[in-house]
Scaffold this active site. Structure first.
Site, PDB file in Angstrom:
ATOM      1  N   SER B  11       0.900  -1.088   0.093  1.00  0.00           N
ATOM      2  CA  SER B  11      -0.050  -0.057  -0.077  1.00  0.00           C
ATOM      3  C   SER B  11       0.799   1.261  -0.129  1.00  0.00           C
ATOM      4  CB  SER B  11      -0.807   0.093   1.091  1.00  0.00           C
ATOM      5  OG  SER B  11       0.012  -0.253   2.431  1.00  0.00           O
ATOM      6  N   ASN B  13       3.058   4.053  -2.519  1.00  0.00           N
ATOM      7  CA  ASN B  13       2.727   5.160  -3.485  1.00  0.00           C
ATOM      8  C   ASN B  13       2.046   4.398  -4.828  1.00  0.00           C
ATOM      9  OD1 ASN B  13       4.348   7.403  -5.795  1.00  0.00           O
ATOM     10  ND2 ASN B  13       2.638   7.923  -4.367  1.00  0.00           N
ATOM     11  N   TRP B  14       2.718   3.353  -5.001  1.00  0.00           N
ATOM     12  CA  TRP B  14       2.401   2.509  -6.620  1.00  0.00           C
ATOM     13  C   TRP B  14       1.271   1.656  -6.033  1.00  0.00           C
ATOM     14  CZ3 TRP B  14       0.749   2.649 -10.949  1.00  0.00           C
ATOM     15  CH2 TRP B  14       1.231   1.780 -11.921  1.00  0.00           C
ATOM     16  N   LYS B 120       9.456  -3.549  -8.880  1.00  0.00           N
ATOM     17  CA  LYS B 120      10.777  -3.358  -9.559  1.00  0.00           C
ATOM     18  C   LYS B 120      11.984  -3.915  -8.995  1.00  0.00           C
ATOM     19  CE  LYS B 120       8.183  -0.780 -12.090  1.00  0.00           C
ATOM     20  NZ  LYS B 120       7.647   0.676 -11.603  1.00  0.00           N
ATOM     21  N   LYS B 204      16.959  -1.538 -17.670  1.00  0.00           N
ATOM     22  CA  LYS B 204      16.474   0.061 -18.212  1.00  0.00           C
ATOM     23  C   LYS B 204      17.309   0.923 -17.285  1.00  0.00           C
ATOM     24  CE  LYS B 204      12.895   1.102 -14.920  1.00  0.00           C
ATOM     25  NZ  LYS B 204      11.561   1.434 -14.758  1.00  0.00           N
ATOM     26  N   ARG B 270      15.647   8.589 -11.084  1.00  0.00           N
ATOM     27  CA  ARG B 270      16.698   8.817 -10.128  1.00  0.00           C
ATOM     28  C   ARG B 270      18.086   8.038 -10.459  1.00  0.00           C
ATOM     29  NH1 ARG B 270      14.279   6.110  -4.501  1.00  0.00           N
ATOM     30  NH2 ARG B 270      15.016   4.220  -4.869  1.00  0.00           N
ATOM     31  N   ASN B 271      17.913   7.303 -11.159  1.00  0.00           N
ATOM     32  CA  ASN B 271      19.044   6.550 -12.087  1.00  0.00           C
ATOM     33  C   ASN B 271      19.827   7.601 -12.791  1.00  0.00           C
ATOM     34  OD1 ASN B 271      19.569   3.709 -10.774  1.00  0.00           O
ATOM     35  ND2 ASN B 271      17.573   3.622 -11.370  1.00  0.00           N
ATOM     36  N   LYS B 297      18.891   2.894  -1.751  1.00  0.00           N
ATOM     37  CA  LYS B 297      19.616   2.383  -2.492  1.00  0.00           C
ATOM     38  C   LYS B 297      18.954   2.335  -4.046  1.00  0.00           C
ATOM     39  CE  LYS B 297      22.993   0.719  -0.248  1.00  0.00           C
ATOM     40  NZ  LYS B 297      24.254   1.292  -0.238  1.00  0.00           N
ATOM     41  N   GLN B 299      19.028   1.435  -7.983  1.00  0.00           N
ATOM     42  CA  GLN B 299      18.997  -0.031  -8.488  1.00  0.00           C
ATOM     43  C   GLN B 299      19.842  -0.267  -9.712  1.00  0.00           C
ATOM     44  OE1 GLN B 299      14.881  -0.800  -9.008  1.00  0.00           O
ATOM     45  NE2 GLN B 299      14.589  -1.369  -6.918  1.00  0.00           N
TER      46      GLN B 299
END
Lengths: 350, 350
Positions: B11, B13-14, B120, B204, B270-271, B297, B299
């Site tokens: 539950s 954000n996504w 993800k 990606k 952010r990456n 962290k 990814q």
């Protein structure tokens, strides 16, 4: 085998950037004649002839200032003289001058010369759309190839790393042209589907107008990515309708001429910019061209109309909601706010 | 056929954005049980339990403030209770909690339940990389599917038009899940290559780190487009090495989970941002995570390392110069300035 003589027909921003590459490679590789002719439309710049400036100072001060051209690139003001004896003709002029130019050089070029078009845009054909390479082929009767990709001229001239795509039905010719064009920072892939490579360069501008609408309407990253992707799917579907000379493989759209050029055009590029302004200001495309492009014509909207004409004849308009929406919004008074709702029932989602 | 009961496990954000969609569709369609359970990790917010806030005010004030959740979405603080009787389990939790969560619900779920992972990231497997759906499948023994795409949670919650991709080996299950997920502005495509859909979401992020390097080093649009395209080509090539359960078709990469998600990640995300800061500041990835992500962290870099391990074992590192360069620059002290030169002899150009 005699060294192949190269002529660059055109000396604008992109032609001059390409002259840097072609000149350097022709100088280095024995399979090419060292001297590369570059046809230059003569004009006076600060009281001197542009050809004289280029041949003495080795810089196109008007269209690519700040970059030295290799001294073996020779500016020639006479069009017929520039192409005489050339084995490879690189066409890099604005598309509206193509027909007249071909009429002038017809009969003065080698019959077995190979042409490579770097010209963006399409011509209006009897069925609504005609590839520039096809126009040249018909006029001159020579083998035509194309080079297209995510290639902003100034960045190429600066030697910044990028990729490009050559479309050549002949593998042998493709390999020769790759030798002529590839450098450490200008990487070439050759594909056989030359017509697909070329149509990508025209269709991407329609998608970019749509991406601009999306920006102007305040949609976010998700929507823009969806517009770009649906645009790509319509590009593929349209190529399958239009490029009837062979198969149309999805992998060609993964080349620089496809997805890479589409991305840069939808994030930078003037079609996106005018699309955004159109959605924000409510002005017409014509007004925005006057205000933002000094009256220069945008390619996306007319291409959308030419595509629309073809699809109408084939009764396939409904299968291309994005292309159709760009046409209707630009020219048929449909509200730009409807752009995204046109995509909600896309054939891709059925 | 009995109405299918749906549980959303997570539950954040996504998860909350997805609950808006799933709740609305379950309410509308008779094939789904109206009540949708949502497992909520209980916490206190302004002196009230989060589950109570959600069930009374129908808003996840902590993770998706400003959006009403459908009242038929019921927050359940007990994990086992939330999944009991569910036919469809939607996994949408941070990937580091997956194994423990599966251990908790094992034995309490329907044996014929279908899982859909929205998670993800990838897990470290014995061969260096393991899909999250595979971890869940092994733990629970259920049929797994995935949903991935260019889907920033807040934009989805706002109902802005976007697309997504469901990967399901079974067409029937895929069609049911499409009914559960699709709305007017959240458009679903179902593909069978579920493992390709999922690996795209991990790979990606490596490309986005590279795109960030490119931005930080001051390269322009051409180079960035080339990095994105070469990244996409390495994603396809890696999927062909890694996804051995079936064919890997280039068309799957043209879906929202592929090219669309890649584009948004390489322009926003952010990456990209940390990649840019890395190139500009010379700080380590760890330092930047502390400064810019509150210690969360990233990814992309660890995924690059996991991919590197697999490729090393298979003696295929040279075929993936972009993935390899990201790994070497992040973890082996290679200078970030070398990033682009690593791409000059890419197998794509040979």
């Amino acid at each position: 085998m005699a060294a192949k003589k190269v002529c660059i027909i055109g000396s604008g921003n992109w032609g001059s950037a390409i002259a840097k590459i072609v000149g350097a490679n022709a100088e280095k590789l024995s399979k090419f004649d060292t001297t590369v002719n570059m046809w230059v439309f003569e004009e006076m710049v600060n009281g001197r002839k542009l050809t004289e400036i280029i041949n003495n100072d080795h810089e196109n001060v008007k269209y690519l200032p700040g970059h030295k051209l290799p001294p073996n690139v020779v500016a020639v003001p006479d069009l017929v003289q520039s192409v005489t004896g050339a084995d490879i003709l690189i066409f890099v002029i604005p598309h509206q001058f193509v027909k007249r130019l071909c009429d002038t050089i017809k009969g003065h070029i080698k019959p077995d010369a190979v042409g490579m078009s770097l010209i963006k845009g399409v011509d209006e054909g009897p069925e609504g759309l005609k590839l520039i390479s096809e126009v040249i082929r018909e006029k001159l009767g020579i083998t035509m190839t194309v080079l297209m990709g995510a290639n902003l001229a100034n960045e190429v001239a600066e030697g910044k790393f990028c990729e490009t795509t050559i479309g050549s039905k002949s593998k042998e010719i493709g390999a020769t042209l790759k030798d002529l064009m590839q450098t450490t920072n200008f990487r070439v892939t050759v594909v056989e589907e030359a017509d697909v490579v070329e149509i990508c360069g025209a269709l991407k501008n329609i998608v970019a107008v749509g991406a601009g609408f999306c920006d102007g309407l305040g949609y976010g990253d998700n929507t823009k990515a969806a517009v770009i992707r649906l645009g790509l799917m319509e590009m593929i579907a349209f190529a399958r309708v239009f490029c009837t000379s062979g198969t149309v493989s999805p992998t060609t759209f993964l080349e620089s001429c496809g997805v890479a050029d589409l991305i840069t055009t939808c994030y930078g590029g003037r079609n996106r910019k005018i699309g955004e302004a159109f959605a924000k200001t409510g002005k017409t495309i014509e007004e925005l061209e006057k205000e933002m492009l000094n009256g220069q014509k945008l390619q996306g909207p007319p291409t959308a109309s030419e595509v629309h004409n073809i699809l109408k004849v084939k009764n396939m308009v409904d299968k291309f909601p994005l292309f159709n929406a760009v046409h209707q919004i630009c020219f048929e008074g449909h509200p730009v706010k409807e752009f995204v709702s046109c995509l909600q029932n896309h054939p891709e989602h059925m």
